[in-house]
Design an enzyme around this catalytic site. Structure first.
Site, mmCIF file in Angstrom:
data_model
loop_
_atom_site.group_PDB
_atom_site.id
_atom_site.type_symbol
_atom_site.label_atom_id
_atom_site.label_comp_id
_atom_site.label_asym_id
_atom_site.label_seq_id
_atom_site.Cartn_x
_atom_site.Cartn_y
_atom_site.Cartn_z
ATOM 1 N N TYR A 108 0.829 -1.271 -0.057
ATOM 2 C CA TYR A 108 0.125 0.051 0.015
ATOM 3 C C TYR A 108 1.014 1.154 -0.037
ATOM 4 O O TYR A 108 0.688 2.190 -0.558
ATOM 5 C CB TYR A 108 -0.815 -0.095 1.224
ATOM 6 C CG TYR A 108 -2.295 -0.684 1.004
ATOM 7 C CD1 TYR A 108 -2.406 -1.779 0.689
ATOM 8 C CD2 TYR A 108 -3.468 0.127 1.482
ATOM 9 C CE1 TYR A 108 -3.548 -2.588 0.501
ATOM 10 C CE2 TYR A 108 -4.780 -0.453 1.208
ATOM 11 C CZ TYR A 108 -4.771 -1.637 1.009
ATOM 12 O OH TYR A 108 -6.133 -2.346 0.640
ATOM 13 N N ASP A 158 -12.596 -8.634 4.682
ATOM 14 C CA ASP A 158 -13.837 -8.382 3.783
ATOM 15 C C ASP A 158 -14.453 -9.941 3.623
ATOM 16 O O ASP A 158 -15.676 -10.056 3.776
ATOM 17 C CB ASP A 158 -13.679 -7.917 2.164
ATOM 18 C CG ASP A 158 -13.828 -6.519 2.232
ATOM 19 O OD1 ASP A 158 -13.581 -5.864 3.112
ATOM 20 O OD2 ASP A 158 -14.269 -6.143 0.939
ATOM 21 N N LYS A 178 2.789 -15.726 2.467
ATOM 22 C CA LYS A 178 3.005 -16.209 1.039
ATOM 23 C C LYS A 178 4.394 -16.475 1.146
ATOM 24 O O LYS A 178 5.113 -16.197 -0.071
ATOM 25 C CB LYS A 178 2.424 -15.318 0.254
ATOM 26 C CG LYS A 178 2.152 -15.920 -1.359
ATOM 27 C CD LYS A 178 1.222 -16.989 -1.477
ATOM 28 C CE LYS A 178 1.543 -17.623 -2.769
ATOM 29 N NZ LYS A 178 0.383 -18.882 -2.975
ATOM 30 N N ASP A 181 -6.707 -6.790 4.014
ATOM 31 C CA ASP A 181 -7.706 -6.120 3.271
ATOM 32 C C ASP A 181 -8.524 -7.128 2.776
ATOM 33 O O ASP A 181 -9.984 -7.063 2.908
ATOM 34 C CB ASP A 181 -7.262 -5.142 2.444
ATOM 35 C CG ASP A 181 -8.301 -4.422 1.602
ATOM 36 O OD1 ASP A 181 -9.095 -4.015 2.082
ATOM 37 O OD2 ASP A 181 -8.284 -4.312 0.141
ATOM 38 N N ASP A 212 -3.484 -18.251 0.503
ATOM 39 C CA ASP A 212 -4.578 -18.738 -0.356
ATOM 40 C C ASP A 212 -5.152 -19.971 0.323
ATOM 41 O O ASP A 212 -6.429 -19.789 0.172
ATOM 42 C CB ASP A 212 -3.940 -19.337 -1.730
ATOM 43 C CG ASP A 212 -2.509 -20.134 -1.546
ATOM 44 O OD1 ASP A 212 -2.135 -20.228 -0.258
ATOM 45 O OD2 ASP A 212 -2.277 -20.873 -2.562
HETATM 46 C C1 IPM Z 1 -10.594 -0.963 3.965
HETATM 47 C C2 IPM Z 1 -10.636 -0.353 2.342
HETATM 48 C C3 IPM Z 1 -9.797 0.657 2.246
HETATM 49 C C4 IPM Z 1 -8.297 -0.357 2.082
HETATM 50 C C5 IPM Z 1 -9.792 1.346 0.952
HETATM 51 C C6 IPM Z 1 -10.883 2.313 0.766
HETATM 52 C C7 IPM Z 1 -8.726 2.499 0.631
HETATM 53 O O1 IPM Z 1 -11.065 -1.215 1.726
HETATM 54 O O2 IPM Z 1 -10.649 -0.230 4.796
HETATM 55 O O3 IPM Z 1 -10.373 -2.228 4.013
HETATM 56 O O4 IPM Z 1 -8.012 -0.918 1.300
HETATM 57 O O5 IPM Z 1 -7.645 -0.304 3.120
HETATM 58 MG MG MG Z 2 -10.932 -3.170 2.229
#
Ligand code: IPM
Ligand code: MG
Length: 350
Positions: free
Chosen positions: A135, A245, A185, A241, A217
């Site tokens: 990042y 999710d 990884k 990240d 993975d």
């Molecule tokens: C998160 C989001 C952010 C990230 C984006 C919006 C920059 O997806 O907080 O997980 O990738 O960190």
């Molecule tokens: Mg995110």
């Protein structure tokens, strides 16, 4: 005790209004000041993380954030995108430790797309490193090489960056089931070979915590196959990240999940795990519970007020038990309510 309040974009202002009401109802005497972050800040000042917000965020003990982003700003130059504001404040405040719990509330067991027996009782904490990795690594860019465009980024971690996030994970595990799974990884990437080496070294400081390792993975697969094998998962910025999710959707209700991003002194930025949901913005139907639960995390981590945190969490459980549901977690037979009514119910339960 000063809190910087950043409602942000989309549903941000609506859900933040309810979180602020809950916070005020506790009567703990916080000073609160609002500022702009994200698309609204770009519109007003040209920058997604303007100087006035930087000053306020730096001076505050904690930052409470709604959500940023929306289609309106998607084609802006990179410097003027809402996401830049979010990455900017994380880096500026040194918020390297992102805690993302994924908890399945028994009342919402049907919200998950996975079989109830796979997810019932799920309680995972993802610890994501937040200020390093690909990042922020340099060099990065898009440039012409040998007559064609090439895009490149740099995945990089120093051992001190790895060690400090591993310690956050081990410390968190000590308050839970004493199990840490470090995700990397290492079979392909040197950067994450170092990650694994440092994880093993750091693990020696915590002989009472069981440390395991998993390739990313396989971790993605195991999260949907048998998520309850995990307690604390710790990983780098990009893997975290993606996996966070995935983990949030095991619960079926991202509208319920708070998050904390902490520096070394427990100063923190607290925000719901979901985004700005521009499609339902301004309609009064968004779920404010993740933001309200983010207030609970703030009280727990920055202000060390566990009783107040638990009070909020219990109030949320109570409104779920009462059958109140916003649209995102609605099931037939339940009582469908909007943002304000959900906030009212939490206040009443408090
Ligand atoms: C998160 C989001 C952010 C990230 C984006 C919006 C920059 O997806 O907080 O997980 O990738 O960190
Ligand atoms: Mg995110």
């Amino acid at each position: 005790m000063k809190i910087c309040v950043l409602p942000g974009d989309g549903i941000g202002p609506e859900i933040m209004a309810e979180a602020v009401r809950v916070l005020k109802a506790l009567g703990l005497g916080f000073e609160m000041e609002e500022a702009l972050l994200g698309g609204c800040a770009v519109d007003a000042t040209g920058s997604p993380y303007p100087e006035a917000t930087q000053k306020l965020a730096l001076a505050a003990d904690a930052v409470l954030l709604g959500a940023v982003g929306g289609p309106k700003w998607d084609n802006n130059p990179r410097e003027q995108r809402p996401e830049r504001g979010l990455l900017g404040i994380r880096k500026h405040l040194g918020l390297f430790a992102n805690l993302r719990p994924a908890i399945l509330y028994p009342e919402l067991a049907n919200a998950s797309t996975l079989k109830p027996e796979v997810v019932a009782g799920l309680d995972i904490l993802i610890v994501r490193e937040l200020t390093g990795d690909i990042y922020f690594g340099q060099p990065r860019g898009i440039e012409v090489r040998d007559g064609e465009r090439c895009g490149f980024n740099t995945m990089i971690y120093s051992e001190s960056e790895i060690r400090r996030i591993l310690r956050v994970a081990f410390d968190a595990a000590r308050k839970r089931s004493r199990k840490v799974c470090s995700v990397d990884k290492m079979n392909v990437l040197e950067c994450t070979q170092l990650w694994r080496d440092v994880a093993i070294e750091t693990g020696r400081e915590y002989p009472d915590v069981e440390l395991s390792h998993m390739l990313v993975d396989n971790a993605a697969m195991q999260l949907v196959k048998n998520p309850k094998q995990f307690d604390v998962m710790v990983t780098g910025n990009m893997f975290g990240d993606i996996l966070s999710d995935e983990a949030s959707m095991l619960t079926g209700s991202i509208g319920m999940l708070p998050s904390a991003s902490l520096d070394a002194n427990n100063k923190g930025l607290y925000e719901p795990s979901h985004g700005s949901a521009p499609d339902i913005a301004g309609k009064g139907v968004a779920n404010p519970l993740a933001t309200i639960l983010s207030v609970a995390m703030m009280l727990r981590y920055t202000f060390a007020n566990e009783p107040a945190a638990v009070r909020i969490e219990n109030a949320v459980k109570k409104v779920l038990a009462q059958g109140l549901r916003t649209g995102d977690i609605f099931e037939p037979g339940m009582n469908k309510v909007g943002t304000r009514a959900m906030g009212d119910a939490v206040l009443a339960a408090l």
